[in-house]
Design a protein around this motif. Structure first.
Motif, PDB file in Angstrom:
ATOM      1  N   ARG B   7      -1.742  32.795 -67.347  1.00  0.00           N
ATOM      2  CA  ARG B   7      -0.591  33.372 -66.995  1.00  0.00           C
ATOM      3  C   ARG B   7      -0.709  35.017 -67.241  1.00  0.00           C
ATOM      4  O   ARG B   7      -1.575  35.237 -68.429  1.00  0.00           O
ATOM      5  N   ASP B  50       3.707  38.402 -61.083  1.00  0.00           N
ATOM      6  CA  ASP B  50       4.610  37.541 -61.495  1.00  0.00           C
ATOM      7  C   ASP B  50       4.762  37.023 -63.081  1.00  0.00           C
ATOM      8  O   ASP B  50       4.631  35.935 -63.314  1.00  0.00           O
ATOM      9  N   ARG B  52       6.292  36.381 -66.472  1.00  0.00           N
ATOM     10  CA  ARG B  52       7.198  35.997 -67.005  1.00  0.00           C
ATOM     11  C   ARG B  52       6.816  36.370 -68.628  1.00  0.00           C
ATOM     12  O   ARG B  52       5.976  35.540 -69.140  1.00  0.00           O
ATOM     13  N   ARG B  53       7.865  36.747 -69.443  1.00  0.00           N
ATOM     14  CA  ARG B  53       7.649  36.605 -70.716  1.00  0.00           C
ATOM     15  C   ARG B  53       7.602  35.171 -71.367  1.00  0.00           C
ATOM     16  O   ARG B  53       8.150  34.471 -71.008  1.00  0.00           O
ATOM     17  N   ASP B  54       6.482  35.111 -72.192  1.00  0.00           N
ATOM     18  CA  ASP B  54       6.369  33.751 -72.772  1.00  0.00           C
ATOM     19  C   ASP B  54       7.577  33.482 -74.004  1.00  0.00           C
ATOM     20  O   ASP B  54       7.346  34.187 -74.889  1.00  0.00           O
ATOM     21  N   LEU B  55       8.305  32.630 -73.698  1.00  0.00           N
ATOM     22  CA  LEU B  55       9.486  32.318 -74.610  1.00  0.00           C
ATOM     23  C   LEU B  55       8.814  31.833 -75.916  1.00  0.00           C
ATOM     24  O   LEU B  55       9.496  32.190 -76.721  1.00  0.00           O
ATOM     25  N   SER B  56       8.085  31.006 -76.028  1.00  0.00           N
ATOM     26  CA  SER B  56       7.459  30.780 -77.223  1.00  0.00           C
ATOM     27  C   SER B  56       7.159  32.022 -78.283  1.00  0.00           C
ATOM     28  O   SER B  56       7.569  31.984 -79.384  1.00  0.00           O
ATOM     29  N   LEU B  59      10.271  34.118 -78.916  1.00  0.00           N
ATOM     30  CA  LEU B  59      11.140  33.705 -79.988  1.00  0.00           C
ATOM     31  C   LEU B  59      10.297  33.615 -81.396  1.00  0.00           C
ATOM     32  O   LEU B  59      11.166  34.203 -82.528  1.00  0.00           O
ATOM     33  N   ARG B 316      20.280  31.579 -73.453  1.00  0.00           N
ATOM     34  CA  ARG B 316      18.568  31.731 -73.872  1.00  0.00           C
ATOM     35  C   ARG B 316      18.120  32.632 -72.729  1.00  0.00           C
ATOM     36  O   ARG B 316      17.315  33.759 -72.962  1.00  0.00           O
ATOM     37  N   ARG B 326      17.410  33.162 -60.344  1.00  0.00           N
ATOM     38  CA  ARG B 326      17.910  31.583 -60.330  1.00  0.00           C
ATOM     39  C   ARG B 326      18.912  31.447 -60.720  1.00  0.00           C
ATOM     40  O   ARG B 326      19.346  32.018 -62.065  1.00  0.00           O
ATOM     41  N   GLU B 332      28.496  19.133 -62.644  1.00  0.00           N
ATOM     42  CA  GLU B 332      28.908  18.152 -61.640  1.00  0.00           C
ATOM     43  C   GLU B 332      30.212  17.457 -62.088  1.00  0.00           C
ATOM     44  O   GLU B 332      30.429  17.192 -63.354  1.00  0.00           O
ATOM     45  N   ILE B 333      31.061  17.042 -61.135  1.00  0.00           N
ATOM     46  CA  ILE B 333      32.295  16.387 -61.562  1.00  0.00           C
ATOM     47  C   ILE B 333      32.203  14.908 -61.780  1.00  0.00           C
ATOM     48  O   ILE B 333      31.608  14.145 -60.889  1.00  0.00           O
TER      49      ILE B 333
END
Lengths: 344, 344
Positions: B7, B50, B52-56, B59, B316, B326, B332-333
DNA sequence: CGCGTCTTGAGGTACGTGCCTCATGACCTA
DNA sequence: TAGGTCATGAGGCACGTACCTCAAGACGCG
């Protein structure tokens, strides 16, 4: 006071247990070389401090991503294709969370093949296997063996009790059958209700049928069941079964398997679309079209996206060894009429 | 080839954009001191790789946890209490994921109070506010201002279009109303159907009523609507409204607001339990009891747990700046009969 | 006694990002 | 031209865990 708010770390655990960091690490990650007694002290300290491994740090420090492998039956039916879609959607949404997803297709209804596939998983690359289980003792043994090799197993859609699977993700199929009866009992005029199953030897289908019969017999004495006929989860055979049922004066049909495109064709050909109340399973292109046209009254759905999300969440928890007490929320049974179809 | 699988990291972005790590960091975290042109190069590199910041890692590196604040109306009704429960359940399940959750209760139906509460949020402690919005321009402005101060806002249950809220989490209330009509139209014998609302001035209730009337008039000409009467989401007043409706020969009742305990009492007192078809909203102790006893036929639910989970997921994503394209799956009902009640 | 095995400790590096300080130019303005 | 502001670079520490190496001690066995 600041101290009180901090989450406990491995360092705290080591201090509390009176051992070194290395030992705590060995215990946490199941590496050998720790006496039972020492491991006990560590476990005790973990309990005392309410230590939880920090997921962010944990995933960051791992050399590789979390490996999750899905083992799905290689059936071409709508539902399985939908599951595969759900997996790839979820895989896309999960980028950046250090989870790498693999999907393997194995021959359907073939216990030996599934067992072989499980045995072939490499613990170096796969931390958790998510399996649509087939009822077979070889599968049961393969799950136990995978578990011993360090691969956690979660069952999906159809469970395999008595194995070492850690969790089951899926709906309560008996409740689904009861619900179908409740709805058809009120929607359809008293009279014979046709029942179509995929196969009489599938556990899920068996459970749905049980629930359906119990409620229909118990609460709607004016109705009675015609069938069941087997549709083999196949469009053509389901069409044939439906035609056979529709030749009699049925007021409703419950198809608890797949093959709904065939059911719709049968209704069309007999001109009974909209005149016979129909309950079917799983939201697919076919059943959506049926709902829209009025051919199908209710679709009972098990929400593949939710199941995949739940399975992945469990995979993560299980593989990182933090699923001791907390049990997953069951997958809810979705009911859809034409008016509450999602994305309409 | 190994290179291809890795990545992209901030280092890669810096190299690709031809700037330093510090600059990339400034862009990513919205810190000042970067020319628009330079920021553009960084954004370009992010797209190219492409990234994407690494969430782990993200945080982990933050000095503090992700702060999420829920702003809920201080109504004592079953649904809001359920939401609060769902939040605390989720907060518990979220331990170890570096998210700290706060809940503030603000006076219900009071736009000024909600606006004040929003203005009082400290961006140092709150990254994202999840708000059950009241229709009011002061709230709209407060959301815009919070947004400018770096607090992302997500609306929950009731939306506020035209504000700077990043997402809405909730169900399609018009579809809920249509569904209720679809069900009552078939469950209940032709005749008058009683309609109870919480308040005619609530946006959600208004939408449910619209959907209900459209389908009932359009598809079930044998039925007609009696009411609506206002129950103010309150047990006593809902009981009074229900008694008034039950004094006439109604064959069904749709209560699209809260106060279902009152509705049940009214059915009991008139001896009509089980004789009048009833559709209500939200799974609560009262409606569960009603389903079990047969007093209520269907409950339409918006799944508070799912909403909270979705809201937190969005919080988050939004707070970490990765929600560009996205869009979240809609809530959903849920439809519940006695037979598909979860945890039964 | 000497050897090997098992258990434990000590300490280090790495993961990718957030956030900080300090230095270095470029540019503008009086 | 001197002083100021602004944009950027360079570098480093921290977060909590995983995983590695090396060494030291305990213990058993022949």
């Amino acid at each position: 006071m600041d101290e009180l708010k901090r989450r406990a770390t491995v360092h705290d655990v080591a201090r509390e247990a009176g051992v070194s960091l290395a030992t705590v690490d060995r215990v946490l990650n199941g590496r050998p070389g720790v006496r039972t007694e020492t491991a006990g002290k560590v476990a005790e300290a973990i309990r005392t401090l309410d230590f939880r491994r920090d997921l962010s740090a944990s995933l960051l420090a791992r050399a590789r991503d979390l490996g999750v492998t899905f083992l799905l039956p290689d059936g071409r039916n709508e539902f399985m294709l939908g599951l595969i879609d759900a997996i790839s959607r979820r895989a896309h949404a999960t980028k950046g969370e250090r989870i790498s997803i693999d999907t393997m297709l194995v021959p359907a209804f073939d216990g030996a093949a599934l067992a072989t596939a499980l045995a072939g998983l490499d613990p170096k690359q796969c931390d958790c296997a998510v399996v649509v289980a087939t009822e077979d003792d070889r599968v049961r043994r393969a799950i136990d063996q995978a578990s011993r090799r360090g691969i956690a197993v979660v069952t999906l859609v159809s469970d395999l009790p008595g194995s070492a699977r850690r969790h089951f993700v899926g709906i309560d199929n008996q409740a689904a059958g009861r619900t179908a009866a409740s709805l058809l009992g009120r929607f359809a005029a008293p009279g014979p209700i046709g029942l179509i199953v995929g196969s009489l030897s599938l556990a899920d289908h068996h459970q749905r049928r049980e629930g359906f019969e119990a409620v229909l017999h118990g609460e709607f004495p004016g109705h009675r069941i015609t069938g069941p006929l087997e549709g083999r989860d196949d469009d053509a055979r389901t069409e044939a079964a439906a035609l056979e049922l529709l030749a009699r004066p049925v007021t409703g049909i419950y198809n608890l398997g797949a093959g709904n495109a065939g059911l719709l064709r049968a209704l069309e050909r007999t001109g009974l679309t909209g005149k016979v109340r129909v309950v079917a399973h799983e939201l697919t292109d076919a059943t959506r079209a049926g709902l829209a046209s009025g051919a199908i009254d209710v679709v009972i759905d098990q929400n593949p996206d939710g199941e995949i999300a739940a399975a992945l969440g469990l995979a993560r928890a299980v593989a990182l060894g933090q699923d001791t007490e907390r049990r997953p929320a069951p997958i809810e049974i979705g009911l859809y009429l034409r008016d509450n179809l999602p994305r309409g």
